[in-house]
Motif scaffolding. Structure first.
Motif, PDB file in Angstrom:
ATOM      1  N   ALA A 187       4.940  10.540  -6.173  1.00  0.00           N
ATOM      2  CA  ALA A 187       6.121  10.877  -6.963  1.00  0.00           C
ATOM      3  C   ALA A 187       5.725  11.356  -8.357  1.00  0.00           C
ATOM      4  CB  ALA A 187       7.048   9.675  -7.064  1.00  0.00           C
ATOM      5  N   GLN A 188       4.746  10.677  -8.959  1.00  0.00           N
ATOM      6  CA  GLN A 188       4.288  11.095 -10.281  1.00  0.00           C
ATOM      7  C   GLN A 188       3.639  12.470 -10.231  1.00  0.00           C
ATOM      8  OE1 GLN A 188       2.546   7.727 -12.850  1.00  0.00           O
ATOM      9  NE2 GLN A 188       2.339   6.947 -10.765  1.00  0.00           N
ATOM     10  N   ARG A 189       2.851  12.705  -9.188  1.00  0.00           N
ATOM     11  CA  ARG A 189       2.175  13.988  -9.043  1.00  0.00           C
ATOM     12  C   ARG A 189       3.191  15.124  -8.880  1.00  0.00           C
ATOM     13  NH1 ARG A 189      -0.483  12.796  -4.751  1.00  0.00           N
ATOM     14  NH2 ARG A 189      -2.237  11.844  -5.837  1.00  0.00           N
ATOM     15  N   ALA A 190       4.283  14.822  -8.154  1.00  0.00           N
ATOM     16  CA  ALA A 190       5.314  15.834  -7.904  1.00  0.00           C
ATOM     17  C   ALA A 190       6.315  15.943  -9.051  1.00  0.00           C
ATOM     18  CB  ALA A 190       6.054  15.500  -6.609  1.00  0.00           C
ATOM     19  N   GLY A 191       6.252  15.016 -10.007  1.00  0.00           N
ATOM     20  CA  GLY A 191       7.194  15.017 -11.113  1.00  0.00           C
ATOM     21  C   GLY A 191       8.611  14.716 -10.670  1.00  0.00           C
ATOM     22  N   ARG A 192       8.729  13.841  -9.663  1.00  0.00           N
ATOM     23  CA  ARG A 192      10.043  13.522  -9.115  1.00  0.00           C
ATOM     24  C   ARG A 192      10.289  12.024  -9.195  1.00  0.00           C
ATOM     25  NH1 ARG A 192      11.409  14.531  -3.829  1.00  0.00           N
ATOM     26  NH2 ARG A 192      13.444  15.305  -4.460  1.00  0.00           N
ATOM     27  N   ALA A 193      11.560  11.660  -9.275  1.00  0.00           N
ATOM     28  CA  ALA A 193      11.959  10.252  -9.200  1.00  0.00           C
ATOM     29  C   ALA A 193      12.367   9.974  -7.760  1.00  0.00           C
ATOM     30  CB  ALA A 193      13.128   9.989 -10.141  1.00  0.00           C
TER      31      ALA A 193
ATOM     32  N   LYS B 230       0.826  -1.204   0.000  1.00  0.00           N
ATOM     33  CA  LYS B 230       0.000   0.000   0.000  1.00  0.00           C
ATOM     34  C   LYS B 230       0.865   1.262   0.000  1.00  0.00           C
ATOM     35  CE  LYS B 230      -3.986   2.090   2.339  1.00  0.00           C
ATOM     36  NZ  LYS B 230      -4.916   1.975   3.495  1.00  0.00           N
ATOM     37  N   LEU B 231       1.993   1.208   0.696  1.00  0.00           N
ATOM     38  CA  LEU B 231       2.892   2.353   0.725  1.00  0.00           C
ATOM     39  C   LEU B 231       3.564   2.555  -0.628  1.00  0.00           C
ATOM     40  CD1 LEU B 231       4.189   4.635   2.303  1.00  0.00           C
ATOM     41  CD2 LEU B 231       5.876   3.000   3.181  1.00  0.00           C
ATOM     42  N   VAL B 232       3.893   1.472  -1.309  1.00  0.00           N
ATOM     43  CA  VAL B 232       4.455   1.574  -2.659  1.00  0.00           C
ATOM     44  C   VAL B 232       3.480   2.310  -3.575  1.00  0.00           C
ATOM     45  CG1 VAL B 232       5.199   0.273  -4.697  1.00  0.00           C
ATOM     46  CG2 VAL B 232       5.850  -0.511  -2.413  1.00  0.00           C
ATOM     47  N   THR B 233       2.219   1.948  -3.511  1.00  0.00           N
ATOM     48  CA  THR B 233       1.199   2.581  -4.350  1.00  0.00           C
ATOM     49  C   THR B 233       1.091   4.069  -4.051  1.00  0.00           C
ATOM     50  OG1 THR B 233      -0.064   0.518  -4.460  1.00  0.00           O
ATOM     51  CG2 THR B 233      -1.241   2.545  -4.991  1.00  0.00           C
ATOM     52  N   SER B 234       1.072   4.409  -2.761  1.00  0.00           N
ATOM     53  CA  SER B 234       0.932   5.811  -2.366  1.00  0.00           C
ATOM     54  C   SER B 234       2.146   6.633  -2.789  1.00  0.00           C
ATOM     55  CB  SER B 234       0.732   5.920  -0.851  1.00  0.00           C
ATOM     56  OG  SER B 234      -0.470   5.305  -0.451  1.00  0.00           O
ATOM     57  N   LEU B 235       3.340   6.087  -2.601  1.00  0.00           N
ATOM     58  CA  LEU B 235       4.553   6.807  -2.985  1.00  0.00           C
ATOM     59  C   LEU B 235       4.657   6.974  -4.495  1.00  0.00           C
ATOM     60  CD1 LEU B 235       7.161   5.226  -0.533  1.00  0.00           C
ATOM     61  CD2 LEU B 235       6.373   7.607  -0.532  1.00  0.00           C
ATOM     62  N   SER B 236       4.240   5.955  -5.221  1.00  0.00           N
ATOM     63  CA  SER B 236       4.261   6.041  -6.678  1.00  0.00           C
ATOM     64  C   SER B 236       3.347   7.158  -7.174  1.00  0.00           C
ATOM     65  CB  SER B 236       3.840   4.705  -7.284  1.00  0.00           C
ATOM     66  OG  SER B 236       3.756   4.781  -8.695  1.00  0.00           O
ATOM     67  N   SER B 237       2.141   7.208  -6.646  1.00  0.00           N
ATOM     68  CA  SER B 237       1.201   8.264  -7.042  1.00  0.00           C
ATOM     69  C   SER B 237       1.750   9.641  -6.684  1.00  0.00           C
ATOM     70  CB  SER B 237      -0.153   8.053  -6.346  1.00  0.00           C
ATOM     71  OG  SER B 237      -0.748   6.839  -6.768  1.00  0.00           O
TER      72      SER B 237
ATOM     73  N   ILE C 291       8.091  -2.289  -6.105  1.00  0.00           N
ATOM     74  CA  ILE C 291       8.766  -0.989  -6.181  1.00  0.00           C
ATOM     75  C   ILE C 291       9.327  -0.770  -7.582  1.00  0.00           C
ATOM     76  CG2 ILE C 291      10.773   0.325  -5.392  1.00  0.00           C
ATOM     77  CD1 ILE C 291      10.380  -1.064  -2.640  1.00  0.00           C
ATOM     78  N   GLU C 292      10.026  -1.750  -8.085  1.00  0.00           N
ATOM     79  CA  GLU C 292      10.689  -1.602  -9.379  1.00  0.00           C
ATOM     80  C   GLU C 292       9.679  -1.415 -10.505  1.00  0.00           C
ATOM     81  OE1 GLU C 292      14.075  -1.153 -11.726  1.00  0.00           O
ATOM     82  OE2 GLU C 292      13.771  -1.097  -9.560  1.00  0.00           O
ATOM     83  N   ALA C 293       8.498  -1.969 -10.342  1.00  0.00           N
ATOM     84  CA  ALA C 293       7.476  -1.849 -11.383  1.00  0.00           C
ATOM     85  C   ALA C 293       6.640  -0.582 -11.252  1.00  0.00           C
ATOM     86  CB  ALA C 293       6.549  -3.068 -11.341  1.00  0.00           C
ATOM     87  N   ALA C 294       6.769   0.134 -10.145  1.00  0.00           N
ATOM     88  CA  ALA C 294       5.908   1.286  -9.882  1.00  0.00           C
ATOM     89  C   ALA C 294       6.436   2.543 -10.570  1.00  0.00           C
ATOM     90  CB  ALA C 294       5.803   1.521  -8.380  1.00  0.00           C
ATOM     91  N   PRO C 295       5.612   3.242 -11.325  1.00  0.00           N
ATOM     92  CA  PRO C 295       6.039   4.484 -11.979  1.00  0.00           C
ATOM     93  C   PRO C 295       6.513   5.506 -10.944  1.00  0.00           C
ATOM     94  CG  PRO C 295       3.928   3.732 -12.862  1.00  0.00           C
ATOM     95  CD  PRO C 295       4.216   2.883 -11.656  1.00  0.00           C
ATOM     96  N   GLY C 296       7.606   6.167 -11.251  1.00  0.00           N
ATOM     97  CA  GLY C 296       8.124   7.197 -10.366  1.00  0.00           C
ATOM     98  C   GLY C 296       9.043   6.693  -9.275  1.00  0.00           C
ATOM     99  N   LEU C 297       9.143   5.367  -9.105  1.00  0.00           N
ATOM    100  CA  LEU C 297       9.973   4.785  -8.047  1.00  0.00           C
ATOM    101  C   LEU C 297      11.106   3.965  -8.651  1.00  0.00           C
ATOM    102  CD1 LEU C 297       7.293   3.455  -5.504  1.00  0.00           C
ATOM    103  CD2 LEU C 297       8.183   5.792  -5.765  1.00  0.00           C
ATOM    104  N   SER C 298      12.190   3.854  -7.911  1.00  0.00           N
ATOM    105  CA  SER C 298      13.268   2.954  -8.301  1.00  0.00           C
ATOM    106  C   SER C 298      13.759   2.212  -7.069  1.00  0.00           C
ATOM    107  CB  SER C 298      14.419   3.721  -8.955  1.00  0.00           C
ATOM    108  OG  SER C 298      14.988   4.637  -8.050  1.00  0.00           O
TER     109      SER C 298
END
Length: 239
Positions: free
Chosen positions: A117-123, A108-115, A157-164
């Motif tokens: 990060a994308q909203r903020a335009g940050r990696a 659930k935290l991965v999902t929230s961070l991915s959203s 994590i690796e599959a989530a947009p905006g995260l590495s």
């Protein structure tokens, strides 16, 4: 230098000597280990002094303290690590200033961070927090996923947009098999890291060790140590 800057410089030098000595004892190069200074409970003015003294990596564990401090120091060339247990409703705030979140421990935290990060335009770099006091399928007393859940979470994590996926982190546990055995705990984390890198070679970061046990972490192969009180002094009790 001010009295505080002189104090911080002396403390940093002592920590540097400890890290260098631990690297030498382990047959490692000093540049293999990065010092992260944990500035929780201390003011932005201390962060500025640390930056003047050459510190480039700082960490916080509470968003309500970290967000204003990061904003006050936004002009500095710093890498901000978030190392505390993180509620999903704080993900948007943390994604606005953190460069790495070291305490990712549930889908659930991965999902929230991915959203966020994308909203903020940050990696946003993420580490899987490993709980060595957790039963299979569970979480630790201080956060973290049990070792059997690391690979699945890493894949998310690796599959989530905006995260590495950056690697793994642990805190020496206070209970369970590894309680009071930091050397064994950090060796176990190193084994988990090795397995993770077989699938994700770029996930090389191993964050382990704090003021009291950094030598054990370096001996076990930690790439990053998180040091607070040995640099900034004993923290006041939180109210």
């Amino acid at each position: 230098m001010t009295d505080r800057k002189t104090e911080l410089a002396a403390n940093l030098e002592r920590v540097e000597q400890r890290i260098a000595g631990a690297c030498a004892a382990a047959g490692r190069d000093r540049d293999e280990v990065t010092l992260i200074v944990v500035t929780k409970t201390y003011p932005a003015s201390d962060v500025r002094l640390l930056a003047e003294l050459g510190v480039r990596e700082v960490a916080e564990n509470r968003d309500q303290d970290a967000a204003p401090k990061a904003a006050a120091c936004a002009d500095l060339d710093l890498t901000w690590h978030f190392v505390g247990q993180l509620q999903t409703n704080k993900a948007r705030s943390v994604a606005g200033y953190a460069d790495l979140v070291q305490s990712v421990d549930r889908p659930k935290l991965v999902t929230s961070l991915s959203s966020a990060a994308q909203r903020a335009g940050r990696a946003l770099g993420c580490l899987v927090q490993v709980a060595l006091d957790a039963e299979a399928g569970g979480r630790g007393d201080r956060g973290g996923v049990a070792p059997d859940g690391v690979e699945e979470l890493a894949g998310l994590i690796e599959a989530a947009p905006g995260l590495s996926l950056g690697g793994v982190m642990t805190v020496a546990p206070l209970s369970g098999t590894y309680a009071g055995r930091p050397a064994a705990a950090f060796e176990r984390l190193a084994e988990i890291s090795t397995s993770l890198r077989a699938a994700w070679p770029a996930a090389t970061m191993v964050s382990a060790g704090m003021s009291g046990d950094l030598e054990h972490a370096v001996a076990a192969g930690a790439t990053h140590v998180r040091v607070g009180s040995a640099v900034l002094g004993v923290r006041p009790a939180l109210g």
